[in-house]
Scaffold this motif. Structure first.
Motif, PDB file in Angstrom:
ATOM      1  N   ILE A 194       0.838  -1.204   0.000  1.00 39.95           N
ATOM      2  CA  ILE A 194       0.000   0.000   0.000  1.00 39.95           C
ATOM      3  C   ILE A 194       0.873   1.255   0.000  1.00 39.95           C
ATOM      4  N   GLU A 195       1.914   1.249   0.826  1.00 38.95           N
ATOM      5  CA  GLU A 195       2.837   2.389   0.854  1.00 38.95           C
ATOM      6  C   GLU A 195       3.536   2.558  -0.494  1.00 38.95           C
ATOM      7  N   LYS A 196       3.933   1.440  -1.101  1.00 42.80           N
ATOM      8  CA  LYS A 196       4.629   1.502  -2.385  1.00 42.80           C
ATOM      9  C   LYS A 196       3.717   1.994  -3.504  1.00 42.80           C
ATOM     10  N   PHE A 197       2.442   1.595  -3.466  1.00 44.55           N
ATOM     11  CA  PHE A 197       1.506   2.093  -4.476  1.00 44.55           C
ATOM     12  C   PHE A 197       1.301   3.603  -4.311  1.00 44.55           C
ATOM     13  N   GLY A 198       1.383   4.083  -3.066  1.00 44.43           N
ATOM     14  CA  GLY A 198       1.330   5.533  -2.861  1.00 44.43           C
ATOM     15  C   GLY A 198       2.495   6.223  -3.528  1.00 44.43           C
ATOM     16  N   ASP A 199       3.696   5.641  -3.409  1.00 40.92           N
ATOM     17  CA  ASP A 199       4.871   6.202  -4.083  1.00 40.92           C
ATOM     18  C   ASP A 199       4.668   6.202  -5.599  1.00 40.92           C
ATOM     19  N   ALA A 200       4.122   5.102  -6.122  1.00 38.91           N
ATOM     20  CA  ALA A 200       3.922   5.001  -7.568  1.00 38.91           C
ATOM     21  C   ALA A 200       2.886   6.004  -8.063  1.00 38.91           C
ATOM     22  N   SER A 201       1.824   6.217  -7.275  1.00 36.89           N
ATOM     23  CA  SER A 201       0.777   7.156  -7.702  1.00 36.89           C
ATOM     24  C   SER A 201       1.315   8.576  -7.828  1.00 36.89           C
ATOM     25  N   PRO A 244      -2.290   2.483  -9.966  1.00 40.46           N
ATOM     26  CA  PRO A 244      -1.869   2.452  -8.559  1.00 40.46           C
ATOM     27  C   PRO A 244      -3.048   2.625  -7.598  1.00 40.46           C
ATOM     28  N   TYR A 245      -4.014   3.465  -7.976  1.00 43.25           N
ATOM     29  CA  TYR A 245      -5.178   3.673  -7.116  1.00 43.25           C
ATOM     30  C   TYR A 245      -6.061   2.429  -7.085  1.00 43.25           C
ATOM     31  N   ALA A 246      -6.212   1.776  -8.247  1.00 41.11           N
ATOM     32  CA  ALA A 246      -7.023   0.557  -8.288  1.00 41.11           C
ATOM     33  C   ALA A 246      -6.391  -0.540  -7.452  1.00 41.11           C
ATOM     34  N   ARG A 247      -5.085  -0.734  -7.604  1.00 41.67           N
ATOM     35  CA  ARG A 247      -4.418  -1.802  -6.869  1.00 41.67           C
ATOM     36  C   ARG A 247      -4.350  -1.494  -5.376  1.00 41.67           C
ATOM     37  N   ARG A 248      -4.082  -0.226  -5.021  1.00 43.71           N
ATOM     38  CA  ARG A 248      -4.056   0.122  -3.596  1.00 43.71           C
ATOM     39  C   ARG A 248      -5.452   0.011  -3.000  1.00 43.71           C
ATOM     40  N   GLY A 249      -6.478   0.431  -3.760  1.00 45.05           N
ATOM     41  CA  GLY A 249      -7.848   0.303  -3.277  1.00 45.05           C
ATOM     42  C   GLY A 249      -8.228  -1.140  -3.042  1.00 45.05           C
TER      43      GLY A 249
END
Length: 315
Positions: free
Chosen positions: A91-98, A107-112
């Motif tokens: 989740i933290e890494k997807f925030g970095d990617a977004s 990134p929002y779909a995968r983190r969601g």
């Protein structure tokens, strides 16, 4: 944010040691708490294919170290971290990617999705709605590793509305869930997706057959596959399922939802409990069965409180 490759190397050592001891998982960590108060331990990673998962993550980290502003490398680090069952880290890494991805909805779909599986429903809803707004219809697609280790193509035009539908099911709003499953049905590109969205739609609208938006070319094969999967009898009324295109636990949830709609509460609870006993908490079917159980527990507590209040009032 790049992470030193030493951690990936450590995971390789752990996996190698696990192979020697015939242990099928790397050491678990606590990821969260379920809707019923159970501990959510990290998703177990099978030894078979585990080295490949670690290697993919290590390669992505090396690419990110070499090009710190590379969105694809950052995004790959996030999704390969998720593939190792470390949802909170991912989740933290997807925030970095977004932050690097601009208007890319992935990134929002995968983190969601991860927030949803970790039972952080409001955060999941926010991310998935953002992904839905950013989705322009561009054909985003990628391979994602499943719990059993197989790689499955995921079509984000289909994934995003389905995840929003599941979120509404968890919230107990079947009508809103059905709207999103209809949207998802219009975007299916494979029989796997057609079967999945049909099952979800049937769960949200017990007694229905297909979402009206499902392309006709998929309906015959979907009907045949689901009829075959639900034939015969099984434990708690949930038919045994073989094959890899039909989610057996989702079949069981559809069955339980129909029983609940018919007022057969005890039988529905048995079906939901069966799902919870035989599937991991990261299964979407486990999540919705858990949410249904939590609502039933809440209703029982509310009814008990009203009865007690009534008795006090009569005195």
């Amino acid at each position: 944010m790049a992470v030193a490759p030493a951690r990936a190397a450590l995971l390789l050592v752990v996996l190698a040691a696990a192979c020697g001891r015939k242990v099928n998982t790397i050491p678990p960590t606590i990821e969260g708490i379920s809707l019923l108060g159970d501990t959510l331990w990290s998703v177990p990673v099978p030894v078979m294919g585990g080295r490949e998962r670690v290697t993919r993550l290590q390669d992505a980290r090396e690419r990110l170290n070499q090009t710190p502003g590379n969105f694809q490398a950052s995004y790959d680090v996030a999704r390969y971290t998720a593939d190792l069952g470390r949802f909170s880290q991912a989740i933290e890494k997807f925030g970095d990617a977004s932050a690097l991805g601009g208007l890319d909805p992935r990134p929002y779909a995968r983190r969601g999705e991860l927030y949803l599986l970790l039972r952080k429903i409001d955060r999941a809803f926010s991310d998935l709605r953002t992904a839905d707004r950013l989705d322009t219809g561009e054909p985003y697609s990628e391979q994602q590793v499943m719990a059993g280790g197989e790689m499955v193509p995921r079509n984000f035009a289909n994934v995003i509305p389905n995840l929003l539908g599941i979120t509404w099911l968890v919230r107990g709003d079947n009508a809103r869930a059905a709207e999103y499953f209809r949207d998802g049905a219009a975007t299916v590109e494979s029989l796997r997706e057609a079967i999945q969205v049909t099952q979800w739609f049937r769960a949200s609208q017990p007694g229905t057959e297909f979402p009206t938006t499902l392309p006709r070319r998929f309906q015959g094969a979907t009907r045949a596959m689901l009829a075959n999967a639900t034939g015969g009898t099984g434990e708690n009324g949930c038919a045994p399922v073989t094959g890899n295109l039909v989610d057996g636990d989702l079949v069981c949830f559809v069955h339980g939802s129909r029983l609940l709609a018919e007022g057969r509460r005890e039988e529905a609870v048995s079906a939901f409990e069966l799902i919870r006993s035989r599937s991991h908490w990261s299964s979407p079917a486990h999540l919705v069965a858990e949410a249904a159980m939590a609502r039933l527990v809440g209703e029982e507590a509310s009814g008990s409180g009203e009865r007690k209040e009534g008795r006090r009032g009569s005195n």
